[in-house]
Design a protein around this motif. Structure first.
Motif: not given
Length: 257
Positions: A113-140
């Motif tokens: 929304k226009k009222t929200q301030v962008l401070i970062g981004a995130w990404c999640e990769v799912q792998m069949k051979n892993l029990d948990f997703p690979i997660y990354v968050a980066v700062s603007y």
């Protein structure tokens, strides 16, 4: 012998990464001969190892002046690598924003929304051979590329898209370690004081591309052509044909052909 070598070169499928050599890269891409032999060898090695094609800009190098070449992989090339792995099970990405009340919220996709301030981004990769997703968050603040104290045109016009690309690239590299040692262009800091060269050829900056006025450029070129254009005129008394710049044709006492 020269023609034979030339014909052999023409018959090489340079769009197959397996056929790429330092010679073909220097011949077709490094027009400015700016890359050293070792830099070209590294590019070719990485291209073949990752099955990436520099002619499609899946992988390429950037040089700033005499600084060492920086090897860049496109975000689409990271995705291509992931989709070929049988263990890859999908990817999700989005932005992180600060709401008016100070709370932090994670959103899907490059939208807020226009009222929200962008401070970062995130990404999640799912792998069949892993029990948990690979997660990354980066700062603007860590990745926004600045010019004259302000975000450059790409980061000013598409900040969410640019930051999501950074998060995706990092998450995919974590998921596929054989891609380590490469970076997306969105992750690289700009060198404002030196001209950018891609594969040995200086290219316009993203700011110059964004600010390009096509109509003004066309009008400028038309004006330049009129200044140098020559028209044929004939002296009405002698019949002699004389070439004369168009800008002076109205002042010449003759007949325009």
């Amino acid at each position: 012998m020269t023609n034979q070598v030339a014909n052999q070169t023409e018959n090489i499928d340079i769009f197959d990464p397996k056929n790429i050599t330092a010679g073909t890269v220097r011949q077709y891409l490094d027009n400015g001969n700016k890359a050293s032999d070792s830099e070209l060898a590294m590019l070719v090695t990485m291209a073949k190892h990752q099955n990436l094609n520099p002619f499609l800009k899946e992988i390429y190098f950037i040089k700033y002046g005499t600084a060492p070449a920086q090897f860049v992989v496109s975000r689409d090339a990271y995705r291509k690598r992931a989709q070929k792995d049988p263990n890859f099970n999908g990817i999700k990405a989005g932005v992180i924003v600060e709401n008016e009340d100070g709370s932090i919220e994670k959103l899907d996709g490059a939208f807020k929304k226009k009222t929200q301030v962008l401070i970062g981004a995130w990404c999640e990769v799912q792998m069949k051979n892993l029990d948990f997703p690979i997660y990354v968050a980066v700062s603007y603040d860590e990745y926004v590329q600045m010019k004259n104290g302000q975000p450059n045109s790409m980061w000013s016009n598409k900040p969410m898209t640019m930051l999501v690309k950074v998060a995706e690239s990092q998450a995919l590299r974590l998921a596929f370690p054989d891609m380590s040692g490469t970076y997306s262009e969105e992750e690289l800091p700009p060198a404002e004081q030196k001209p950018r060269e891609v594969n040995g050829v200086q290219e316009p900056t993203q700011d110059e591309i964004a600010d390009f006025d096509k109509q003004a450029y066309i009008e400028q070129k038309k004006a330049e052509l009129l200044q140098v254009k020559e028209v044929k005129v004939a002296d009405v008394q002698t019949g002699e044909i004389i070439n004369q710049p168009a800008e002076h044709q109205q002042t010449f006492e003759g007949v325009k052909f």
